[in-house]
Design a protein around this motif. Structure first.
Motif, PDB file in Angstrom:
ATOM      1  N   VAL A   1      43.621  40.433  37.749  1.00 44.29           N
ATOM      2  CA  VAL A   1      44.437  39.257  38.061  1.00 44.29           C
ATOM      3  C   VAL A   1      43.640  37.974  37.857  1.00 44.29           C
ATOM      4  O   VAL A   1      44.169  36.974  37.353  1.00 44.29           O
ATOM      5  CB  VAL A   1      45.008  39.339  39.498  1.00 44.29           C
ATOM      6  CG1 VAL A   1      45.655  38.024  39.906  1.00 44.29           C
ATOM      7  CG2 VAL A   1      46.011  40.477  39.601  1.00 44.29           C
ATOM      8  N   MET A   2      42.367  37.986  38.202  1.00 45.81           N
ATOM      9  CA  MET A   2      41.558  36.789  38.018  1.00 45.81           C
ATOM     10  C   MET A   2      41.450  36.424  36.538  1.00 45.81           C
ATOM     11  O   MET A   2      41.583  35.268  36.169  1.00 45.81           O
ATOM     12  CB  MET A   2      40.163  36.965  38.631  1.00 45.81           C
ATOM     13  CG  MET A   2      40.158  36.902  40.142  1.00 45.81           C
ATOM     14  SD  MET A   2      40.936  35.416  40.829  1.00 45.81           S
ATOM     15  CE  MET A   2      39.894  34.126  40.193  1.00 45.81           C
ATOM     16  N   VAL A   3      41.212  37.421  35.692  1.00 47.27           N
ATOM     17  CA  VAL A   3      41.104  37.129  34.260  1.00 47.27           C
ATOM     18  C   VAL A   3      42.465  36.714  33.708  1.00 47.27           C
ATOM     19  O   VAL A   3      42.564  35.744  32.968  1.00 47.27           O
ATOM     20  CB  VAL A   3      40.543  38.340  33.481  1.00 47.27           C
ATOM     21  CG1 VAL A   3      40.643  38.116  31.983  1.00 47.27           C
ATOM     22  CG2 VAL A   3      39.102  38.578  33.874  1.00 47.27           C
ATOM     23  N   LEU A   4      43.504  37.436  34.096  1.00 44.95           N
ATOM     24  CA  LEU A   4      44.844  37.052  33.642  1.00 44.95           C
ATOM     25  C   LEU A   4      45.195  35.656  34.117  1.00 44.95           C
ATOM     26  O   LEU A   4      45.730  34.847  33.367  1.00 44.95           O
ATOM     27  CB  LEU A   4      45.893  38.046  34.159  1.00 44.95           C
ATOM     28  CG  LEU A   4      46.045  39.339  33.384  1.00 44.95           C
ATOM     29  CD1 LEU A   4      46.982  40.283  34.112  1.00 44.95           C
ATOM     30  CD2 LEU A   4      46.536  39.084  31.975  1.00 44.95           C
TER      31      LEU A   4
ATOM     32  N   GLN B   1      50.304  30.832  38.313  1.00 50.32           N
ATOM     33  CA  GLN B   1      50.365  29.841  39.379  1.00 50.32           C
ATOM     34  C   GLN B   1      49.538  30.279  40.583  1.00 50.32           C
ATOM     35  O   GLN B   1      49.372  31.461  40.863  1.00 50.32           O
ATOM     36  CB  GLN B   1      51.806  29.632  39.818  1.00 50.32           C
ATOM     37  CG  GLN B   1      52.679  29.027  38.761  1.00 50.32           C
ATOM     38  CD  GLN B   1      54.101  28.847  39.257  1.00 50.32           C
ATOM     39  OE1 GLN B   1      54.454  29.268  40.357  1.00 50.32           O
ATOM     40  NE2 GLN B   1      54.918  28.229  38.435  1.00 50.32           N
ATOM     41  N   TYR B   2      49.089  29.289  41.311  1.00 51.94           N
ATOM     42  CA  TYR B   2      48.322  29.504  42.534  1.00 51.94           C
ATOM     43  C   TYR B   2      49.101  30.386  43.513  1.00 51.94           C
ATOM     44  O   TYR B   2      48.531  31.266  44.157  1.00 51.94           O
ATOM     45  CB  TYR B   2      47.992  28.144  43.164  1.00 51.94           C
ATOM     46  CG  TYR B   2      47.381  28.226  44.531  1.00 51.94           C
ATOM     47  CD1 TYR B   2      46.077  28.661  44.702  1.00 51.94           C
ATOM     48  CD2 TYR B   2      48.115  27.854  45.654  1.00 51.94           C
ATOM     49  CE1 TYR B   2      45.512  28.734  45.966  1.00 51.94           C
ATOM     50  CE2 TYR B   2      47.549  27.920  46.922  1.00 51.94           C
ATOM     51  CZ  TYR B   2      46.254  28.361  47.068  1.00 51.94           C
ATOM     52  OH  TYR B   2      45.704  28.428  48.311  1.00 51.94           O
ATOM     53  N   THR B   3      50.399  30.201  43.591  1.00 47.02           N
ATOM     54  CA  THR B   3      51.204  30.976  44.536  1.00 47.02           C
ATOM     55  C   THR B   3      51.235  32.457  44.160  1.00 47.02           C
ATOM     56  O   THR B   3      51.228  33.316  45.039  1.00 47.02           O
ATOM     57  CB  THR B   3      52.639  30.423  44.621  1.00 47.02           C
ATOM     58  OG1 THR B   3      53.190  30.325  43.305  1.00 47.02           O
ATOM     59  CG2 THR B   3      52.663  29.059  45.286  1.00 47.02           C
ATOM     60  N   LEU B   4      51.216  32.766  42.864  1.00 46.89           N
ATOM     61  CA  LEU B   4      51.187  34.166  42.447  1.00 46.89           C
ATOM     62  C   LEU B   4      49.827  34.782  42.767  1.00 46.89           C
ATOM     63  O   LEU B   4      49.734  35.951  43.149  1.00 46.89           O
ATOM     64  CB  LEU B   4      51.509  34.296  40.958  1.00 46.89           C
ATOM     65  CG  LEU B   4      51.686  35.705  40.423  1.00 46.89           C
ATOM     66  CD1 LEU B   4      52.738  36.480  41.222  1.00 46.89           C
ATOM     67  CD2 LEU B   4      52.059  35.672  38.949  1.00 46.89           C
ATOM     68  N   LYS B   5      48.767  33.994  42.641  1.00 50.17           N
ATOM     69  CA  LYS B   5      47.438  34.470  43.036  1.00 50.17           C
ATOM     70  C   LYS B   5      47.406  34.759  44.539  1.00 50.17           C
ATOM     71  O   LYS B   5      46.817  35.742  44.974  1.00 50.17           O
ATOM     72  CB  LYS B   5      46.365  33.458  42.675  1.00 50.17           C
ATOM     73  CG  LYS B   5      46.103  33.328  41.192  1.00 50.17           C
ATOM     74  CD  LYS B   5      45.031  32.295  40.934  1.00 50.17           C
ATOM     75  CE  LYS B   5      44.975  31.920  39.483  1.00 50.17           C
ATOM     76  NZ  LYS B   5      44.040  30.829  39.223  1.00 50.17           N
ATOM     77  N   LEU B   6      48.054  33.915  45.319  1.00 53.31           N
ATOM     78  CA  LEU B   6      48.132  34.166  46.763  1.00 53.31           C
ATOM     79  C   LEU B   6      48.843  35.479  47.045  1.00 53.31           C
ATOM     80  O   LEU B   6      48.408  36.269  47.883  1.00 53.31           O
ATOM     81  CB  LEU B   6      48.879  33.029  47.479  1.00 53.31           C
ATOM     82  CG  LEU B   6      48.129  31.734  47.706  1.00 53.31           C
ATOM     83  CD1 LEU B   6      49.060  30.699  48.341  1.00 53.31           C
ATOM     84  CD2 LEU B   6      46.909  31.946  48.588  1.00 53.31           C
ATOM     85  N   LEU B   7      49.934  35.726  46.358  1.00 48.02           N
ATOM     86  CA  LEU B   7      50.707  36.952  46.550  1.00 48.02           C
ATOM     87  C   LEU B   7      49.880  38.179  46.162  1.00 48.02           C
ATOM     88  O   LEU B   7      49.796  39.140  46.928  1.00 48.02           O
ATOM     89  CB  LEU B   7      51.997  36.903  45.724  1.00 48.02           C
ATOM     90  CG  LEU B   7      52.843  38.173  45.740  1.00 48.02           C
ATOM     91  CD1 LEU B   7      53.586  38.298  47.062  1.00 48.02           C
ATOM     92  CD2 LEU B   7      53.813  38.180  44.574  1.00 48.02           C
ATOM     93  N   LEU B   8      49.260  38.136  44.993  1.00 44.65           N
ATOM     94  CA  LEU B   8      48.581  39.314  44.460  1.00 44.65           C
ATOM     95  C   LEU B   8      47.166  39.519  45.001  1.00 44.65           C
ATOM     96  O   LEU B   8      46.791  40.643  45.338  1.00 44.65           O
ATOM     97  CB  LEU B   8      48.527  39.237  42.928  1.00 44.65           C
ATOM     98  CG  LEU B   8      49.879  39.260  42.226  1.00 44.65           C
ATOM     99  CD1 LEU B   8      49.698  39.035  40.731  1.00 44.65           C
ATOM    100  CD2 LEU B   8      50.603  40.565  42.498  1.00 44.65           C
ATOM    101  N   ILE B   9      46.388  38.449  45.069  1.00 50.52           N
ATOM    102  CA  ILE B   9      44.977  38.607  45.466  1.00 50.52           C
ATOM    103  C   ILE B   9      44.826  38.540  46.980  1.00 50.52           C
ATOM    104  O   ILE B   9      44.386  39.498  47.616  1.00 50.52           O
ATOM    105  CB  ILE B   9      44.085  37.571  44.767  1.00 50.52           C
ATOM    106  CG1 ILE B   9      44.075  37.850  43.263  1.00 50.52           C
ATOM    107  CG2 ILE B   9      42.676  37.602  45.325  1.00 50.52           C
ATOM    108  CD1 ILE B   9      43.344  36.816  42.446  1.00 50.52           C
ATOM    109  N   THR B  10      45.183  37.398  47.559  1.00 56.98           N
ATOM    110  CA  THR B  10      45.023  37.248  49.006  1.00 56.98           C
ATOM    111  C   THR B  10      45.927  38.216  49.746  1.00 56.98           C
ATOM    112  O   THR B  10      45.488  38.889  50.686  1.00 56.98           O
ATOM    113  CB  THR B  10      45.325  35.803  49.437  1.00 56.98           C
ATOM    114  OG1 THR B  10      44.521  34.919  48.659  1.00 56.98           O
ATOM    115  CG2 THR B  10      45.039  35.598  50.910  1.00 56.98           C
TER     116      THR B  10
END
Length: 124
Positions: free
Chosen positions: A50-53, A61-70
């Motif tokens: 996810v980080m590379v993608l 988007q930052y919000t998708l990173k929140l959903l997937l990573i955090t």
């Protein structure tokens, strides 16, 4: 508020996924906490991908990173279970397994992160 809901939703999905992996391993648990090892490895693999993608490929988007990573990875991985299981191995005199658990969890978690990064870069 939206960010909290995304972390909440991702964490819930990650926790359910963690529970299901635990169910799979429940019938086969030969004294070593393979379920926890598996989810920690997979969580790091997903995190790396996810980080590379998100950063290099798709600019998610930052919000998708929140959903997937955090959220998801945070709910899916389990440092507390890893710690508890390691302490229980030490308490039961399984010092070799306890030390192996520490080493293998660390090595596979770091490897999983790098593998996630490598796979996404290689595919794209």
């Amino acid at each position: 508020m939206r960010e909290l809901l995304l972390v909440f939703a991702g964490g819930g999905l990650g926790s359910v996924a963690r529970f299901l992996v635990g169910k799979v391993f429940m019938t086969w648990q030969p004294g070593f906490p393979f379920a926890t090892l598996t989810v920690n490895f997979l969580s790091c693999l997903i995190f790396g991908a996810v980080m590379v993608l998100g950063v290099e490929k798709l600019n998610i988007q930052y919000t998708l990173k929140l959903l997937l990573i955090t959220g998801f990875c945070g709910g899916f991985s389990t440092y507390s279970a890893f710690t508890f299981e390691t302490v229980e191995l030490f308490k039961s005199g399984e010092n070799g397994l306890a030390i192996s658990n520490i080493i293998v969890n660390f090595a596979l978690s770091v490897s999983g992160l790098y593998l996630g990064v490598f796979l996404i870069k290689a595919l794209g």
